[in-house]
Design a protein around this motif. Structure first.
Motif, PDB file in Angstrom:
ATOM      1  N   GLY A 284       0.926  -1.338  -0.164  1.00 58.87           N
ATOM      2  CA  GLY A 284       0.400  -0.137  -0.326  1.00 58.87           C
ATOM      3  C   GLY A 284       0.695   1.258  -0.377  1.00 58.87           C
ATOM      4  O   GLY A 284      -0.099   2.315   0.307  1.00 58.87           O
ATOM      5  N   ALA A 285       2.077   1.460  -0.006  1.00 57.54           N
ATOM      6  CA  ALA A 285       3.034   2.460   0.198  1.00 57.54           C
ATOM      7  C   ALA A 285       3.191   3.088  -1.009  1.00 57.54           C
ATOM      8  O   ALA A 285       2.906   2.177  -2.438  1.00 57.54           O
ATOM      9  N   ASP A 286       2.488   4.312  -0.949  1.00 51.10           N
ATOM     10  CA  ASP A 286       2.502   5.266  -2.644  1.00 51.10           C
ATOM     11  C   ASP A 286       4.312   5.632  -2.953  1.00 51.10           C
ATOM     12  O   ASP A 286       3.619   6.395  -4.415  1.00 51.10           O
ATOM     13  N   TYR A 302       6.951   1.392 -10.163  1.00 50.20           N
ATOM     14  CA  TYR A 302       6.436  -0.534 -10.105  1.00 50.20           C
ATOM     15  C   TYR A 302       4.846  -0.018  -9.743  1.00 50.20           C
ATOM     16  O   TYR A 302       4.829   1.298  -8.892  1.00 50.20           O
ATOM     17  N   LYS A 303       4.424  -0.817 -10.457  1.00 47.13           N
ATOM     18  CA  LYS A 303       2.884  -0.873 -10.537  1.00 47.13           C
ATOM     19  C   LYS A 303       1.908   0.894 -10.272  1.00 47.13           C
ATOM     20  O   LYS A 303       1.632   1.343  -9.268  1.00 47.13           O
ATOM     21  N   GLY A 304       3.007   1.828 -10.935  1.00 46.88           N
ATOM     22  CA  GLY A 304       2.281   3.208 -10.472  1.00 46.88           C
ATOM     23  C   GLY A 304       2.846   3.716  -9.554  1.00 46.88           C
ATOM     24  O   GLY A 304       2.730   4.686  -9.180  1.00 46.88           O
ATOM     25  N   GLN A 331      10.921  15.197  -5.713  1.00 42.01           N
ATOM     26  CA  GLN A 331       9.726  16.461  -5.355  1.00 42.01           C
ATOM     27  C   GLN A 331       8.358  15.450  -6.295  1.00 42.01           C
ATOM     28  O   GLN A 331       8.856  14.930  -7.182  1.00 42.01           O
ATOM     29  N   GLN A 332       7.637  15.036  -5.443  1.00 47.22           N
ATOM     30  CA  GLN A 332       6.644  14.457  -5.993  1.00 47.22           C
ATOM     31  C   GLN A 332       5.358  14.786  -5.278  1.00 47.22           C
ATOM     32  O   GLN A 332       5.215  15.273  -4.513  1.00 47.22           O
ATOM     33  N   THR A 333       4.159  15.912  -6.724  1.00 45.99           N
ATOM     34  CA  THR A 333       3.002  16.229  -5.571  1.00 45.99           C
ATOM     35  C   THR A 333       2.112  15.432  -5.999  1.00 45.99           C
ATOM     36  O   THR A 333       1.587  14.237  -7.360  1.00 45.99           O
ATOM     37  N   LYS A 343      -3.750   8.966  -9.924  1.00 43.80           N
ATOM     38  CA  LYS A 343      -3.333   8.751 -11.367  1.00 43.80           C
ATOM     39  C   LYS A 343      -1.875   9.180 -11.422  1.00 43.80           C
ATOM     40  O   LYS A 343      -0.453   8.691 -12.421  1.00 43.80           O
ATOM     41  N   ASP A 344      -1.836  10.782 -11.119  1.00 39.39           N
ATOM     42  CA  ASP A 344      -1.345  11.422 -11.766  1.00 39.39           C
ATOM     43  C   ASP A 344       0.331  11.316 -11.119  1.00 39.39           C
ATOM     44  O   ASP A 344       0.972  11.404 -10.215  1.00 39.39           O
ATOM     45  N   LYS A 345       1.063  11.108 -12.522  1.00 42.90           N
ATOM     46  CA  LYS A 345       2.373  11.245 -11.541  1.00 42.90           C
ATOM     47  C   LYS A 345       3.730  11.968 -12.177  1.00 42.90           C
ATOM     48  O   LYS A 345       4.577  12.368 -12.592  1.00 42.90           O
TER      49      LYS A 345
END
Length: 388
Positions: A284-286, A302-304, A331-333, A343-345
Motif C-alpha cells: 500500500g505504499a504510494d 513499479y505498479k504506478g 519531489q512528487q505532487t 494516477k497523476d505522476k
C-alpha cells in the motif's frame, strides 16, 4: 329351474372373483416390480453420481497482521493551502542523509561544528530554503543524534550534535525526519530518546522503527514510516507489513516508506532493496524513498508508484570531502479528486551538490544548473536503466 339358475349365477360370480383376484395379483406384482426397479435405479445413481462439494467457508487467505506494536503519532500542519480535500494536491520533498554535528575524531577546524560556530544555523540550508518553503512537506533522513549524552557507542563513526542544531531544520521548513538508521543511537539509547524529543519539541515529526507518523496537511492524512534494513535484511518484511497496515487502519490517504538499506558507494540497488521496495508498494505504499549508500541510485516505477532507491547524502557532516558530492531533492505532487488519489505522476528531480564548493564539503547543499544539472540528470537516468 330356479336352483339351476342360482347355481349358474354363483359359478359365474366365482369366476369373476377369480379373474379379479388374478388381475389384482398381476397388477400388484407389476406395481411392486416397477417400485423395485425405480428403487434400484435410484440407489445406482447415488452410488455413481459425483459427491457434492461442500460449500467453502469464507476464510481469510492470509493471517491478520498484528499492529499492536506500532505506535502512531499525529501532527497537524496547516500550510495556508485552502483547497478542499476532494480536490487537493500536496507536494512532498524528500532528501537523503542529513548528519548534523560531527564525530569526535574529525578535524575540529573543518568539521560541521566549525561551520555552525562561524555561520550559525541558517547557513546550512540557505541555498535550498526557497525550494523547501514552497512545498507542503519536507522529509530528511536524520542520521545522527541531538544529545548531550557522553557515552559513545563502540563503533568507527558516531555522530552527535548539540540539541540546538535542530534550528537548522526548523529554520528551513523541514517538517519530518526519519530516525531509522545505523546512527540513531550513537550515544546509547538515551541519545535516540533525546533526539526524538528534541525533534518533536521543535514540531518536527520523527518516525522510524515501530513509530509511525500521521501528518494532517489541510485535511490530507500522510502516513510516514521508516525501516532499518541493515541488521535484519529481509526479516524486516514483517515490520514493513505491520507499519503500513497500521497507517491504513489509521485512515492514511497517502503512505510514504523510507528505507535505510543497501551497500555504501554502490550505484545499483541489490536484490534485498528491490524485494522490500516492491513489498512496500504491494502492501500500500504510494512512494518509497531510500538512503544509506551515500551516493545516488536509480529510480524505478513499479505498479504506478515511484521508488527512489538512494538519494545520497544531503546536509552531511559525516565527511569533510567525499569524492561523490552528487545528490538530489526528489519531489512528487500527489493530487486528490473526490477524496481519492489520482494516477497523476508529477515528479520533479532537483539535482544538487552536497556542497557549494567543488573542492571540499562546506555542508551547504546547493542546486545545480547548466551542464552540471544535466550531468546529474543523465547519471540518474543511466542508473535507472540498470534496475532490472
Amino acid at each position: 329351474m330356479g336352483s339351476i339358475k342360482d347355481a349358474k349365477r354363483r359359478r359365474e360370480q366365482k369366476r369373476r372373483r377369480r379373474r379379479i383376484r388374478r388381475l389384482i395379483v398381476i397388477f400388484g406384482s407389476l406395481f411392486i416390480c416397477i417400485l423395485l426397479v425405480l428403487g434400484v435405479c435410484g440407489i445406482v445413481r447415488k452410488i455413481t453420481a459425483p459427491a457434492k462439494k461442500e460449500p467453502k467457508k469464507k476464510t481469510s487467505s492470509e493471517p491478520k497482521i498484528d499492529t499492536s506494536k506500532v505506535k502512531i503519532k499525529n501532527l497537524v500542519i496547516n500550510t495556508g493551502n485552502k483547497e478542499k480535500k476532494d480536490s487537493a494536491s500536496v507536494t512532498i520533498s524528500s532528501m537523503g542523509d542529513c548528519t548534523m554535528g560531527t564525530d569526535e575524531s574529525f578535524n575540529p577546524a573543518t568539521s560541521f561544528n566549525a561551520y555552525y560556530n562561524m555561520h550559525g544555523a541558517d547557513y546550512f540550508l540557505k541555498n535550498v530554503r526557497s525550494i523547501l518553503e514552497k512545498d507542503d512537506l519536507s522529509i530528511v533522513n536524520f542520521e545522527g543524534t541531538l544529545t548531550k549524552a557522553t557515552q559513545r557507542a563502540n563503533k568507527k563513526f558516531a555522530f552527535k550534535a548539540d540539541p540546538k542544531y535542530v534550528d537548522i531544520l526548523t529554520g528551513s521548513s523541514v517538517e519530518a525526519a526519519n530516525i531509522a538508521n545505523n546512527h540513531s543511537s550513537d550515544y546509547g539509547e538515551e541519545s535516540k530518546t533525546d533526539t526524538i524529543k528534541t525533534l518533536e519539541d521543535a514540531k518536527i515529526a520523527s518516525f522510524g522503527y515501530e513509530q509511525v507518523q500521521l501528518i494532517d496537511i489541510n485535511g490530507v492524512k500522510i502516513g510516514l514510516t521508516g525501516i532499518y534494513e541493515l541488521a535484519e535484511h529481509l526479516a524486516v518484511k514483517q515490520q514493513v507489513q505491520e507499519n503500513i497496515t497500521a497507517l491504513k487502519e489509521a485512515s492514511a490517504d497517502l503512505i510514504i516508506v523510507n528505507f535505510h538499506w543497501g551497500m555504501e558507494k554502490e550505484y545499483v540497488p541489490n536484490d534485498t532493496q528491490k524485494t522490500l521496495a516492491h513489498l512496500a508498494v504491494d502492501e500500500g505504499a504510494d512512494l518509497v524513498i531510500g538512503h544509506h549508500p551515500h551516493v545516488l541510485q536509480g529510480i524505478e516505477e513499479y505498479k504506478g508508484k515511484y521508488i527512489a532507491y538512494s538519494l545520497g547524502n544531503f546536509c552531511f557532516g559525516g565527511n569533510s570531502n567525499p569524492q561523490d558530492k552528487d545528490t538530489m531533492i526528489f519531489q512528487q505532487t500527489f493530487t486528490f479528486k473526490k477524496g481519492k488519489l489520482t494516477k497523476d505522476k508529477k515528479i520533479n528531480i532537483i539535482p544538487c551538490s552536497i556542497s557549494s564548493s567543488s573542492g571540499l564539503n562546506d555542508y551547504c547543499p546547493t542546486p545545480l544548473d547548466g551542464e552540471e544539472e544535466q550531468r546529474v540528470l543523465d547519471k540518474i537516468e543511466q542508473y535507472s536503466k540498470q534496475i532490472q
